[in-house]
Design a protein around this motif. Sequence first.
Motif, PDB file in Angstrom:
ATOM      1  N   ARG A  68       0.708  -0.757   0.095  1.00 56.26           N
ATOM      2  CA  ARG A  68       0.019   0.199  -0.091  1.00 56.26           C
ATOM      3  C   ARG A  68       0.515   1.614   0.260  1.00 56.26           C
ATOM      4  O   ARG A  68       0.314   2.658  -0.475  1.00 56.26           O
ATOM      5  CB  ARG A  68      -0.939   0.389   1.457  1.00 56.26           C
ATOM      6  CG  ARG A  68      -1.557  -1.202   1.373  1.00 56.26           C
ATOM      7  CD  ARG A  68      -3.213  -1.226   2.339  1.00 56.26           C
ATOM      8  NE  ARG A  68      -2.398  -0.845   3.343  1.00 56.26           N
ATOM      9  CZ  ARG A  68      -2.199  -2.007   4.456  1.00 56.26           C
ATOM     10  NH1 ARG A  68      -2.453  -3.141   3.982  1.00 56.26           N
ATOM     11  NH2 ARG A  68      -2.094  -1.699   5.495  1.00 56.26           N
ATOM     12  N   TRP A  72       1.008   3.796  -3.224  1.00 53.53           N
ATOM     13  CA  TRP A  72       0.559   5.011  -2.519  1.00 53.53           C
ATOM     14  C   TRP A  72       1.738   6.444  -3.383  1.00 53.53           C
ATOM     15  O   TRP A  72       1.314   7.032  -3.250  1.00 53.53           O
ATOM     16  CB  TRP A  72       0.245   5.811  -1.456  1.00 53.53           C
ATOM     17  CG  TRP A  72       0.149   6.903  -1.077  1.00 53.53           C
ATOM     18  CD1 TRP A  72      -0.861   7.659  -0.740  1.00 53.53           C
ATOM     19  CD2 TRP A  72       1.062   7.470  -0.541  1.00 53.53           C
ATOM     20  NE1 TRP A  72      -0.710   8.767  -0.543  1.00 53.53           N
ATOM     21  CE2 TRP A  72       0.385   9.334  -0.731  1.00 53.53           C
ATOM     22  CE3 TRP A  72       2.300   7.764  -0.495  1.00 53.53           C
ATOM     23  CZ2 TRP A  72       1.106  10.063   0.243  1.00 53.53           C
ATOM     24  CZ3 TRP A  72       3.367   9.509   0.155  1.00 53.53           C
ATOM     25  CH2 TRP A  72       2.119  10.196  -0.118  1.00 53.53           C
ATOM     26  N   ARG A  75       1.886   6.785  -7.228  1.00 57.06           N
ATOM     27  CA  ARG A  75       1.032   7.182  -7.549  1.00 57.06           C
ATOM     28  C   ARG A  75       1.179   8.665  -7.374  1.00 57.06           C
ATOM     29  O   ARG A  75       0.410   9.725  -8.315  1.00 57.06           O
ATOM     30  CB  ARG A  75      -1.262   6.708  -6.496  1.00 57.06           C
ATOM     31  CG  ARG A  75      -1.324   5.422  -7.020  1.00 57.06           C
ATOM     32  CD  ARG A  75      -2.688   5.249  -6.615  1.00 57.06           C
ATOM     33  NE  ARG A  75      -2.962   3.867  -6.752  1.00 57.06           N
ATOM     34  CZ  ARG A  75      -3.688   3.443  -5.406  1.00 57.06           C
ATOM     35  NH1 ARG A  75      -3.663   3.607  -4.516  1.00 57.06           N
ATOM     36  NH2 ARG A  75      -3.016   2.038  -5.822  1.00 57.06           N
ATOM     37  N   SER A  76       1.208   9.607  -6.070  1.00 56.32           N
ATOM     38  CA  SER A  76       1.778  10.033  -5.664  1.00 56.32           C
ATOM     39  C   SER A  76       3.012  11.465  -6.377  1.00 56.32           C
ATOM     40  O   SER A  76       2.421  12.243  -6.851  1.00 56.32           O
ATOM     41  CB  SER A  76       2.258  10.597  -4.227  1.00 56.32           C
ATOM     42  OG  SER A  76       3.394   9.737  -4.135  1.00 56.32           O
ATOM     43  N   SER A  90      -4.532  15.318  -2.308  1.00 53.70           N
ATOM     44  CA  SER A  90      -5.239  13.711  -2.363  1.00 53.70           C
ATOM     45  C   SER A  90      -6.338  14.257  -0.985  1.00 53.70           C
ATOM     46  O   SER A  90      -5.415  14.543  -0.527  1.00 53.70           O
ATOM     47  CB  SER A  90      -4.576  13.233  -2.822  1.00 53.70           C
ATOM     48  OG  SER A  90      -5.872  11.735  -2.445  1.00 53.70           O
ATOM     49  N   LYS A  92      -6.282  11.440   0.734  1.00 50.57           N
ATOM     50  CA  LYS A  92      -5.826  10.486   1.354  1.00 50.57           C
ATOM     51  C   LYS A  92      -4.569  11.282   1.940  1.00 50.57           C
ATOM     52  O   LYS A  92      -3.945  11.042   1.045  1.00 50.57           O
ATOM     53  CB  LYS A  92      -6.230   9.035   1.209  1.00 50.57           C
ATOM     54  CG  LYS A  92      -7.411   8.325   0.833  1.00 50.57           C
ATOM     55  CD  LYS A  92      -7.724   7.292   0.132  1.00 50.57           C
ATOM     56  CE  LYS A  92      -8.728   7.145   0.540  1.00 50.57           C
ATOM     57  NZ  LYS A  92      -9.539   4.867  -0.231  1.00 50.57           N
ATOM     58  N   ASN A  94      -1.155   9.686   3.474  1.00 50.15           N
ATOM     59  CA  ASN A  94       0.211   8.332   3.709  1.00 50.15           C
ATOM     60  C   ASN A  94      -0.251   7.155   4.809  1.00 50.15           C
ATOM     61  O   ASN A  94      -0.600   6.514   3.946  1.00 50.15           O
ATOM     62  CB  ASN A  94       1.402   8.159   3.445  1.00 50.15           C
ATOM     63  CG  ASN A  94       2.420   7.005   3.821  1.00 50.15           C
ATOM     64  OD1 ASN A  94       2.249   6.305   3.081  1.00 50.15           O
ATOM     65  ND2 ASN A  94       4.052   7.559   3.340  1.00 50.15           N
ATOM     66  N   ILE A  97      -3.731   5.849   4.196  1.00 51.38           N
ATOM     67  CA  ILE A  97      -3.482   4.586   3.799  1.00 51.38           C
ATOM     68  C   ILE A  97      -3.122   3.350   3.523  1.00 51.38           C
ATOM     69  O   ILE A  97      -3.172   2.218   3.621  1.00 51.38           O
ATOM     70  CB  ILE A  97      -2.841   5.115   1.829  1.00 51.38           C
ATOM     71  CG1 ILE A  97      -4.011   5.687   0.937  1.00 51.38           C
ATOM     72  CG2 ILE A  97      -2.582   3.406   0.831  1.00 51.38           C
ATOM     73  CD1 ILE A  97      -2.685   7.445  -0.635  1.00 51.38           C
TER      74      ILE A  97
END
Length: 162
Positions: A68, A72, A75-76, A90, A92, A94, A97
Amino acid sequence: MNNPHHLNPTSLKSRFTTRFLRALTKIRAQKPISSSSPTEIFRRYRRIKVAADKSMAYSVRSRRIWSRAMLWKLRSRSYRRQDPCSGRRSGKTNQAIMKKSSNENTTTRREDGVGFVEEADELRQLVPGGETMNLCNLLDETAHYIKCLTTQVQLFSPIGKG
């Protein structure tokens, strides 16, 4: 009847191989490298490395904290690269998530043990998402992360030999 080259479709190795080959196909379909400049070679290397990391994390799915955290992070990076001028964030964080359940990271660092604090801190830097884990979770996630890295090496070693 037992073919050593036949992969179990539910195995980690099979899931990783399928995803990674799909990612390599997409990379190859992109604009071909017109020059062999160090910059272009480095860009291609980074795309392949990100594809390998992403394939490994997706193969494990969201069952592990390290996967995860890695997803993350990827994606970031992608989000920042696509829209650098946007001030949007975002929803969410770190930690949101990485925390799948509320009881995963309840132990504080003081409970990790006096003799292992420095070694645990070094491990926390190596394992994606390790900064937020207690010692028990850290060791469990490290063992699984090593298993996945070993799988990656096993799949890549024939490529390096050929």
